[in-house]
Design a protein around this motif. Structure first.
Motif, PDB file in Angstrom:
ATOM      1  N   GLY A 142       0.804  -1.221   0.000  1.00  0.00           N
ATOM      2  CA  GLY A 142       0.000   0.000   0.000  1.00  0.00           C
ATOM      3  C   GLY A 142       0.831   1.263   0.000  1.00  0.00           C
ATOM      4  N   ASP A 143       2.136   1.164   0.332  1.00  0.00           N
ATOM      5  CA  ASP A 143       3.019   2.333   0.306  1.00  0.00           C
ATOM      6  C   ASP A 143       3.405   2.679  -1.129  1.00  0.00           C
ATOM      7  N   THR A 144       3.969   3.866  -1.309  1.00  0.00           N
ATOM      8  CA  THR A 144       4.466   4.303  -2.618  1.00  0.00           C
ATOM      9  C   THR A 144       5.890   4.819  -2.475  1.00  0.00           C
ATOM     10  N   LEU A 145       6.791   4.290  -3.289  1.00  0.00           N
ATOM     11  CA  LEU A 145       8.170   4.771  -3.328  1.00  0.00           C
ATOM     12  C   LEU A 145       8.229   5.989  -4.238  1.00  0.00           C
ATOM     13  N   VAL A 146       8.772   7.091  -3.728  1.00  0.00           N
ATOM     14  CA  VAL A 146       8.828   8.341  -4.487  1.00  0.00           C
ATOM     15  C   VAL A 146      10.290   8.631  -4.856  1.00  0.00           C
ATOM     16  N   LEU A 147      10.533   8.877  -6.142  1.00  0.00           N
ATOM     17  CA  LEU A 147      11.867   9.206  -6.653  1.00  0.00           C
ATOM     18  C   LEU A 147      11.843  10.562  -7.313  1.00  0.00           C
TER      19      LEU A 147
ATOM     20  N   ALA B 111       5.921  -4.133  -7.308  1.00  0.00           N
ATOM     21  CA  ALA B 111       4.547  -4.424  -7.725  1.00  0.00           C
ATOM     22  C   ALA B 111       4.047  -5.709  -7.081  1.00  0.00           C
ATOM     23  N   THR B 112       4.929  -6.718  -6.998  1.00  0.00           N
ATOM     24  CA  THR B 112       4.556  -7.983  -6.362  1.00  0.00           C
ATOM     25  C   THR B 112       4.186  -7.774  -4.905  1.00  0.00           C
ATOM     26  N   ARG B 113       4.855  -6.808  -4.265  1.00  0.00           N
ATOM     27  CA  ARG B 113       4.585  -6.502  -2.857  1.00  0.00           C
ATOM     28  C   ARG B 113       3.467  -5.468  -2.697  1.00  0.00           C
ATOM     29  N   SER B 114       2.773  -5.135  -3.797  1.00  0.00           N
ATOM     30  CA  SER B 114       1.678  -4.146  -3.786  1.00  0.00           C
ATOM     31  C   SER B 114       2.168  -2.774  -3.354  1.00  0.00           C
ATOM     32  N   ILE B 115       3.363  -2.409  -3.848  1.00  0.00           N
ATOM     33  CA  ILE B 115       3.958  -1.102  -3.562  1.00  0.00           C
ATOM     34  C   ILE B 115       4.033  -0.321  -4.867  1.00  0.00           C
ATOM     35  N   GLY B 116       3.607   0.931  -4.840  1.00  0.00           N
ATOM     36  CA  GLY B 116       3.619   1.765  -6.035  1.00  0.00           C
ATOM     37  C   GLY B 116       4.930   2.510  -6.203  1.00  0.00           C
TER      38      GLY B 116
ATOM     39  N   ALA C 122       6.764  12.042 -16.108  1.00  0.00           N
ATOM     40  CA  ALA C 122       6.711  11.497 -14.762  1.00  0.00           C
ATOM     41  C   ALA C 122       5.930  10.186 -14.778  1.00  0.00           C
ATOM     42  N   ILE C 123       6.227   9.310 -13.824  1.00  0.00           N
ATOM     43  CA  ILE C 123       5.610   7.985 -13.772  1.00  0.00           C
ATOM     44  C   ILE C 123       4.924   7.804 -12.431  1.00  0.00           C
ATOM     45  N   ASP C 124       3.760   7.195 -12.460  1.00  0.00           N
ATOM     46  CA  ASP C 124       3.057   6.833 -11.229  1.00  0.00           C
ATOM     47  C   ASP C 124       2.396   5.489 -11.481  1.00  0.00           C
ATOM     48  N   THR C 125       3.013   4.399 -10.991  1.00  0.00           N
ATOM     49  CA  THR C 125       2.487   3.067 -11.279  1.00  0.00           C
ATOM     50  C   THR C 125       1.220   2.752 -10.511  1.00  0.00           C
ATOM     51  N   THR C 126       0.751   3.683  -9.688  1.00  0.00           N
ATOM     52  CA  THR C 126      -0.545   3.481  -9.032  1.00  0.00           C
ATOM     53  C   THR C 126      -1.685   3.861  -9.974  1.00  0.00           C
ATOM     54  N   THR C 127      -1.342   4.379 -11.176  1.00  0.00           N
ATOM     55  CA  THR C 127      -2.349   4.716 -12.185  1.00  0.00           C
ATOM     56  C   THR C 127      -2.198   3.791 -13.384  1.00  0.00           C
ATOM     57  N   ALA C 128      -3.264   3.655 -14.168  1.00  0.00           N
ATOM     58  CA  ALA C 128      -3.236   2.788 -15.349  1.00  0.00           C
ATOM     59  C   ALA C 128      -2.203   3.278 -16.363  1.00  0.00           C
TER      60      ALA C 128
END
Length: 220
Positions: free
Chosen positions: A61-66, A87-92, A101-107
């Motif tokens: 549920g956390d998100t790594l920000v770079l 992604a396997t650990r459900s981390i964005g 910019a990239i945000d893997t929590t979005t499609a």
């Protein structure tokens, strides 16, 4: 909703580079100051304690920000593998700057990173094909027999890619590379990760003045 956890990195540990710009971007994105991990080391190095602690701190549920994509991976393959693991650990993953910019929590972000994964596989295939062709050409010219076999950047990359697959026959790989099993394992671990000798050869193969992050920089 999970935590936003940031990671920042500069290439030099002598104080000539600072993380202020990256840290300010993290704070502006909503990352708490005590949730920003940092390293002062080249991205090509395996020993990055800040990144190790950051990845261990992340929970589902956390998100790594770079700040930029090149802050994370040693190369494209390492980057893709790291994000696949997240992604396997459900981390964005959220990338704040760069050419898109990239945000893997979005499609849309997941689609963009899927393209990176495809490019990484394409790169591995090219490296494998070119190395095999080069070794065959060397054998045809009689340059292998009687000479001490050495590992080159291309050989290390081929070994890195091949050793990451459980179906790889190590004896056949050693024969293809023209090296002993001992030489192979001195450069690449059984799981396909690079050992210090392998990292040194790959780093030297990038050329004087070339950045180890250049391929990722071009995509970020």
């Amino acid at each position: 909703m999970g935590e936003l956890i940031g990671y920042v990195r500069v290439s030099k540990a002598d104080g000539s580079q600072v993380v202020d710009l990256q840290t300010d971007a993290m704070l502006a994105a909503g990352v708490r100051k005590d949730m920003v991990y940092e390293d002062r080391a080249s991205g090509s190095r395996d020993d990055r304690p800040g990144l190790d602690h950051c990845l261990k701190a992340l929970r589902a549920g956390d998100t790594l920000v770079l700040w930029k994509l090149d802050r994370l991976g040693r190369d494209l393959r390492h980057l893709v593998n790291t994000v696949d693991d997240l992604a396997t650990r459900s981390i964005g993953l959220r990338v704040l700057t760069g050419h898109g910019a990239i945000d893997t929590t979005t499609a849309q972000g997941r689609l963009m990173f899927g393209i990176f994964a495809t490019l990484a596989e394409f790169e591995r295939t090219l490296i494998r094909e070119r190395t095999i062709a080069g070794l065959a050409s060397a054998r045809a010219r009689g340059r292998v027999g009687g000479r001490k076999a050495v590992m080159t950047p291309a050989k290390v990359r081929l070994a890195e890619s091949a050793m990451g697959h459980p179906e790889t026959n190590v004896a056949a790989l050693c024969k293809e590379l023209g090296v002993s099993r001992q030489t192979l394992y001195r450069h690449v671990a059984p799981d396909g990760s690079l050992r210090p000798d392998g990292c040194r050869i790959v780093g030297a193969g990038r050329g004087t003045g070339a950045s180890g992050d250049r391929r990722i920089e071009a995509l970020s």
